[in-house]
Scaffold this active site. Structure first.
Site, PDB file in Angstrom:
ATOM      1  N   LYS A 157      29.343  40.128  33.370  1.00  0.00           N
ATOM      2  CA  LYS A 157      28.385  39.314  34.128  1.00  0.00           C
ATOM      3  C   LYS A 157      28.978  39.108  35.522  1.00  0.00           C
ATOM      4  CE  LYS A 157      27.707  35.157  35.507  1.00  0.00           C
ATOM      5  NZ  LYS A 157      26.857  35.349  36.660  1.00  0.00           N
ATOM      6  N   PRO A 158      28.430  39.814  36.532  1.00  0.00           N
ATOM      7  CA  PRO A 158      28.948  39.594  37.884  1.00  0.00           C
ATOM      8  C   PRO A 158      28.455  38.264  38.445  1.00  0.00           C
ATOM      9  CG  PRO A 158      27.363  41.432  37.851  1.00  0.00           C
ATOM     10  CD  PRO A 158      27.344  40.813  36.486  1.00  0.00           C
ATOM     11  N   ALA A 159      29.126  37.771  39.490  1.00  0.00           N
ATOM     12  CA  ALA A 159      28.719  36.519  40.132  1.00  0.00           C
ATOM     13  C   ALA A 159      27.312  36.654  40.706  1.00  0.00           C
ATOM     14  CB  ALA A 159      29.697  36.188  41.257  1.00  0.00           C
ATOM     15  N   SER A 211      37.221  29.625  38.423  1.00  0.00           N
ATOM     16  CA  SER A 211      37.848  28.305  38.570  1.00  0.00           C
ATOM     17  C   SER A 211      38.537  27.850  37.279  1.00  0.00           C
ATOM     18  CB  SER A 211      36.794  27.274  38.971  1.00  0.00           C
ATOM     19  OG  SER A 211      36.017  26.931  37.846  1.00  0.00           O
ATOM     20  N   GLU A 232      42.233  34.333  34.760  1.00  0.00           N
ATOM     21  CA  GLU A 232      42.849  34.364  36.097  1.00  0.00           C
ATOM     22  C   GLU A 232      42.140  33.267  36.889  1.00  0.00           C
ATOM     23  OE1 GLU A 232      43.343  34.666  39.585  1.00  0.00           O
ATOM     24  OE2 GLU A 232      42.549  36.714  39.723  1.00  0.00           O
ATOM     25  N   LEU A 233      42.813  32.124  37.045  1.00  0.00           N
ATOM     26  CA  LEU A 233      42.129  30.914  37.497  1.00  0.00           C
ATOM     27  C   LEU A 233      42.587  30.474  38.895  1.00  0.00           C
ATOM     28  CD1 LEU A 233      42.216  29.185  33.992  1.00  0.00           C
ATOM     29  CD2 LEU A 233      40.473  30.696  34.937  1.00  0.00           C
ATOM     30  N   CYS A 266      42.243  33.539  45.476  1.00  0.00           N
ATOM     31  CA  CYS A 266      43.045  32.631  44.630  1.00  0.00           C
ATOM     32  C   CYS A 266      44.502  32.620  45.064  1.00  0.00           C
ATOM     33  CB  CYS A 266      43.015  33.088  43.177  1.00  0.00           C
ATOM     34  SG  CYS A 266      41.383  33.270  42.552  1.00  0.00           S
ATOM     35  N   GLU A 366      42.778  23.153  45.796  1.00  0.00           N
ATOM     36  CA  GLU A 366      42.584  24.493  46.345  1.00  0.00           C
ATOM     37  C   GLU A 366      41.538  24.403  47.466  1.00  0.00           C
ATOM     38  OE1 GLU A 366      40.910  27.229  43.476  1.00  0.00           O
ATOM     39  OE2 GLU A 366      42.125  28.855  44.264  1.00  0.00           O
TER      40      GLU A 366
END
Ligand code: SIN
Length: 463
Positions: A157-159, A211, A232-233, A266, A366
């Site tokens: 599922k892409p953004a 996120s 990977e956050l 990130c 962040e």
């Protein structure tokens, strides 16, 4: 009724294309197809899987310019960065096309003459990925390539901000001969698709870049079906400039790591920690480099810094700058905005803040934007303490030519990726991932294929 969402150019607010939202039933059907396809794809020999992934890489390279233009239109990053991201994605396809042929098992000496012990590796099954808007090609490639290489099937599922790049990538995978159901995409709202993925008994692994709060939710929801997870956050990277550092070099590298993708990565340096004896000199050199950056539409020649992806991202950055100023930070350059809420574009000029303190939100959260807050330290112990005082542990950078300083920092920083005199450590052949609340698992390198494999041990008796 078929529903659609619009993809918008963040540099102009203009409509690019509408994308169909898949219904729950369509997504469940796609998952079933991926599960069925696993039965054949996993049995194709590794050399043939490797050949097909390599062919995919060639197709992507042939279409590099077109993909990069799509990426710049929907993401806003400068075209040169989009072209670089296509190359970066290809490096993952090529690396894992090779790794497919190196999935080794082993034999173990038994404690009796009558037994033989073997250990083999098997693909874990259908993998579901949720990928971000900041690297719409590379983050998909570094999940899809090891999954397919291992013999898993893949659904992504892409953004919703940037689906077109990923869709093009997957069309090219099919053109390259990878079976249609072995790699698929679905589009729609993240939370709904995330729930469908985590509830499905056919999906054996979830891999996510995004996120930390969403990552935690996906981990919790994956527990009932005991799925494998790679996460990977978020990050809050410190960048330390030691007293002995080459300041010209450090200033240039800091610009690279801070402002690529308008600071929306990130691993972007988020906190610049400079030894108090060199902070003025470093800041002067750094600001001189920042002054050279051109802000604008990524499709225009000479643009270095594109727009912020959307209003929410923009508001967060503006708020952090405001909070820092209210608490005594000094603006060295930037704090300039070019935004139109009606039209839907949001630019922030590269901003450098000095006299930053740890109570400011920019030092705790962040940023995901083109803002460089500078603070000082006296001792290396203090620098480490400051650097580690975050729940995140993705990337950290330091600049020093003293091997004792460098070794001390390497040994004491709690981060998964370390750049020593290197503002750009990411590479397909190296393990990318974070400690603490920055994630679980690694992508890239020899580590990056392991999470797609199960270990099967067999003891043969009766010899
Ligand atoms: C990221 O920001 O998530 C990835 C950046 C990289 O691969 O360098």
């Amino acid at each position: 009724m078929t529903n659609y969402f619009n993809v918008i150019n963040p540099a102009t607010g203009e409509f690019i294309q509408e994308v169909k939202i898949d219904s729950e039933e369509e997504i469940i059907q796609a998952i079933k197809k991926g599960h069925e396809s696993f039965k054949t794809w996993s049995k194709i020999n590794a050399h043939e899987r490797s050949r097909l992934i390599k062919k995919w890489s060639e197709k992507v390279t042939e279409n590099k310019q077109e993909i990069a233009e799509i990426m710049t239109k929907e993401n806003g990053k400068p075209l040169s960065e989009s072209l670089g991201e296509v190359d970066y994605s290809v490096s993952y396809l090529d690396w894992y096309a090779e790794e497919a042929k190196r999935i080794y098992g082993r034999t173990i000496p038994a404690n009796t003459e009558s037994k033989r012990i073997t250990v083999t590796k098997e693909p874990i099954g259908l993998v579901a990925a949720i990928t971000p808007w900041n690297f719409p090609a590379a983050m998909m490639a570094r999940k899809a390539a090891p999954a397919l290489a291992a013999g898993c099937t893949f659904i992504v599922k892409p953004a919703t901000e940037t689906p077109l790049t990923g869709m093009k990538f997957i069309d090219l995978a099919h053109e390259a001969g990878i079976p249609k159901d072995a790699i698929q995409y679905v589009n729609g709202r993240g939370s709904l698709i995330g729930d469908i993925f985590t509830n499905s008994k056919y999906i054996r692994k979830i891999t996510f870049t995004g996120s930390t709060p969403v990552g935690k939710e996906l981990i919790k929801n994956s527990a009932d079906t005991m799925k494998h997870v790679t996460m990977e956050l978020g990050g809050h990277a410190p960048l330390i400039v030691a007293e002995d550092a080459d300041l010209d070099y450090a200033a240039k590298q800091t610009v690279g790591t801070k402002f690529r993708n308008a600071g929306q990565t990130c691993v972007c340096a988020n906190r610049i920690l400079v030894h108090e004896n060199v902070v003025d000199e470093f800041t002067e050199k750094f600001v001189a480099e920042v002054k050279k950056l051109n802000v604008g539409n990524g499709l225009e020649e000479g643009t270095d810094v594109g727009p912020i992806i959307n209003e929410k991202g923009y508001e967060k950055i503006v708020e952090q700058i405001k909070n820092a100023k209210e608490n005594g930070a000094e603006v060295m350059i930037g704090d300039k905005y070019d935004a139109d809420k009606e039209k839907g574009y949001f630019f922030i000029h590269p901003t450098v803040l000095k006299e930053v303190t740890t109570d400011m939100t920019i030092m705790q959260e962040e940023t995901f934007g083109p803002v460089a807050p500078i603070t000082t330290f006296k001792t290396l112990e203090e620098a480490v303490e400051l650097a580690n005082s975050t729940p995140y542990g993705l990337a950290a950078y330091f600049f020093t030519n003293d091997y004792r300083t460098g070794t001390y920092l390497h040994d004491h920083l709690q981060f998964g990726i370390i750049g020593w005199n290197d503002g750009g450590p990411s590479a397909a052949h190296a393990p990318f991932g974070g400690m603490k609340e920055s994630g679980l698992g690694r992508e890239g390198g020899i580590e990056g294929i392991e999470p797609y494999l199960e270990t099967k041990y067999m003891s043969i008796g009766g010899f």
